[in-house]
Write an enzyme that holds these catalytic residues in place. Structure first.
Site, mmCIF file in Angstrom:
data_model
loop_
_atom_site.group_PDB
_atom_site.id
_atom_site.type_symbol
_atom_site.label_atom_id
_atom_site.label_comp_id
_atom_site.label_asym_id
_atom_site.label_seq_id
_atom_site.Cartn_x
_atom_site.Cartn_y
_atom_site.Cartn_z
ATOM 1 N N SER A 108 0.835 -1.195 0.111
ATOM 2 C CA SER A 108 0.036 0.059 -0.247
ATOM 3 C C SER A 108 0.802 1.119 -0.068
ATOM 4 C CB SER A 108 -0.768 0.020 1.085
ATOM 5 O OG SER A 108 -1.443 1.133 1.586
ATOM 6 N N TYR A 138 -2.279 -1.214 10.215
ATOM 7 C CA TYR A 138 -2.147 -1.512 9.041
ATOM 8 C C TYR A 138 -0.844 -1.096 8.493
ATOM 9 C CZ TYR A 138 -3.958 -1.126 4.263
ATOM 10 O OH TYR A 138 -4.165 -1.507 2.895
HETATM 11 P P1 NAD Z 1 -11.764 -6.213 -0.275
HETATM 12 O O1 NAD Z 1 -12.554 -6.161 1.093
HETATM 13 O O2 NAD Z 1 -12.479 -5.811 -1.264
HETATM 14 O O3 NAD Z 1 -11.321 -7.740 -0.428
HETATM 15 C C1 NAD Z 1 -10.562 -8.301 0.503
HETATM 16 C C2 NAD Z 1 -10.836 -9.768 0.233
HETATM 17 O O4 NAD Z 1 -9.958 -10.374 1.175
HETATM 18 C C3 NAD Z 1 -12.258 -10.304 0.561
HETATM 19 O O5 NAD Z 1 -12.530 -11.073 -0.457
HETATM 20 C C4 NAD Z 1 -12.037 -10.900 2.049
HETATM 21 O O6 NAD Z 1 -12.973 -11.878 2.195
HETATM 22 C C5 NAD Z 1 -10.695 -11.609 2.016
HETATM 23 N N1 NAD Z 1 -9.996 -11.797 3.187
HETATM 24 C C6 NAD Z 1 -10.346 -11.246 4.443
HETATM 25 N N2 NAD Z 1 -9.837 -11.783 5.582
HETATM 26 C C7 NAD Z 1 -9.215 -12.905 4.996
HETATM 27 C C8 NAD Z 1 -8.441 -14.086 5.505
HETATM 28 N N3 NAD Z 1 -8.095 -14.124 6.744
HETATM 29 N N4 NAD Z 1 -8.313 -15.087 4.778
HETATM 30 C C9 NAD Z 1 -8.657 -15.101 3.096
HETATM 31 N N5 NAD Z 1 -9.217 -14.078 2.746
HETATM 32 C C10 NAD Z 1 -9.675 -13.019 3.593
HETATM 33 O O7 NAD Z 1 -10.472 -5.194 -0.056
HETATM 34 P P2 NAD Z 1 -9.539 -4.683 -1.168
HETATM 35 O O8 NAD Z 1 -9.669 -3.283 -1.198
HETATM 36 O O9 NAD Z 1 -9.658 -5.499 -2.497
HETATM 37 O O10 NAD Z 1 -8.154 -5.086 -0.531
HETATM 38 C C11 NAD Z 1 -7.116 -6.192 -0.930
HETATM 39 C C12 NAD Z 1 -5.691 -5.952 -0.601
HETATM 40 O O11 NAD Z 1 -5.593 -4.605 -1.234
HETATM 41 C C13 NAD Z 1 -5.626 -5.679 1.048
HETATM 42 O O12 NAD Z 1 -4.376 -6.474 1.436
HETATM 43 C C14 NAD Z 1 -5.472 -4.533 1.096
HETATM 44 O O13 NAD Z 1 -4.760 -3.834 2.207
HETATM 45 C C15 NAD Z 1 -4.851 -3.731 -0.162
HETATM 46 N N6 NAD Z 1 -5.140 -2.522 -0.383
HETATM 47 C C16 NAD Z 1 -6.168 -1.919 -0.538
HETATM 48 C C17 NAD Z 1 -6.300 -0.460 -0.812
HETATM 49 C C18 NAD Z 1 -7.610 0.052 -1.098
HETATM 50 O O14 NAD Z 1 -7.492 1.328 -1.243
HETATM 51 N N7 NAD Z 1 -8.773 -0.517 -1.184
HETATM 52 C C19 NAD Z 1 -5.101 0.319 -1.035
HETATM 53 C C20 NAD Z 1 -3.853 -0.135 -0.850
HETATM 54 C C21 NAD Z 1 -3.810 -1.600 -0.425
#
Ligand code: NAD
Length: 260
Positions: free
Chosen positions: A142, A155
């Protein structure tokens, strides 16, 4: 097709960024295993991908914090398709709170999903990658791998930690043909972000609109969210890179929020 018949595992791919990566990889001919704690949603994602691209898919019930479930899921993929070429360790959640109110249980949960998950999935796929002398591991970092924000102690700590894990694996695994890199997105409008908008507004005493315009997008060059498709494109670039020159790196895609 840039990933024809490559065997890819994407964790947390039932939703958001991981789902977009899974779809993009399948569009490039990959066989994609969707590993998620939510099996029903993972199966739906596999069915949607099969309908769109006609490629093979597998839905894996996997809590990335469980060594047993991670190992069983990876074995299921190897049993079905023989190996693992690409791992995208992406599963994640967000919990926001000021440090003095941050429950120890929440801290541990955050580090477990983001760091234990990255460690366990890497450890499980690496022997298969070594056996074939190639493989790519991508960690979903991130901007918070490089920068801090209020309310996000766990985080930010976890996302910084992924850089260290990635660089260490890059050194250990490089001589065996395995590379590892970190993708660092800015704010992407997914359920993970939508959930924290009202939470941050409450904690910071500002409106939800201000959270979006000031906290999330205030430092970008154009006030725009990064999209799931932007990050899928970066994930494709790393996975399809033709040599092992590109390893131990991190790439920020954030509309200029963080520049290095
Ligand atoms: P999201 O909530 O849309 O998807 C996350 C997925 O992870 C879901 O399908 C959930 O069921 C699954 N999950 C949660 N806990 C779990 C576990 N213990 N085991 C297996 N699966 C699990 O979120 P997103 O925004 O797509 O985030 C995905 C990644 O991207 C994360 O690591 C997040 O930190 C990172 N990220 C997101 C953003 C953002 O702005 N959305 C920015 C930077 C990084």
């Amino acid at each position: 097709m840039k990933l024809k018949d490559k065997v890819c595992i994407v964790t947390g791919a039932a939703s958001g960024i991981g789902n977009a990566i899974a779809r993009r990889y399948a569009a490039e001919g990959a066989k994609v295993a969707i590993a998620d704690i939510n099996l029903e949603a993972a199966q739906k994602a596999v069915d949607d991908i099969a309908a769109a691209h006609g490629t093979a898919g597998l839905a894996l019930a996997m809590d990335v914090t469980s060594e047993e479930q991670v190992n069983a899921g990876v074995q299921q993929v190897v049993d079905a398709w023989g190996t693992v070429d690409v791992l995208v360790s992406n599963a994640g959640i967000q919990i926001v709170n000021p440090i003095e109110q941050f429950a120890f249980a929440d801290w541990k949960k955050m580090l477990a999903i983001h760091l234990d998950g990255a460690f366990l999935t890497s450890k499980a796929v690496i022997p298969h990658m070594y056996a074939q002398g190639s493989g790519t591991i991508l960690f979903m970092g991130s901007v918070h791998s490089k920068e801090a924000s209020k309310l996000k102690s766990a985080y930010v700590t976890a996302k910084h930690g992924l850089l260290g894990l990635s660089r260490t694996i890059a050194k250990e695994a490089g001589p065996k043909g395995v590379r590892t890199n970190v993708i660092c997105p800015g704010f992407v409008r997914t359920p993970l972000v939508d959930k924290q908008i009202p939470e941050q507004a409450k904690e910071l005493g500002i409106s939800e609109d201000e959270v979006i315009k000031k906290v999330m997008l205030g430092q970008t060059v154009d006030g725009e969210f990064t999209t799931v498709d932007d990050i899928a494109e970066v994930a494709l670039f790393f996975a399809a890179f033709p040599s092992n020159a590109l390893t131990g790196q991190s790439l920020v895609a954030s509309h200029g929020w963080y520049m290095e």
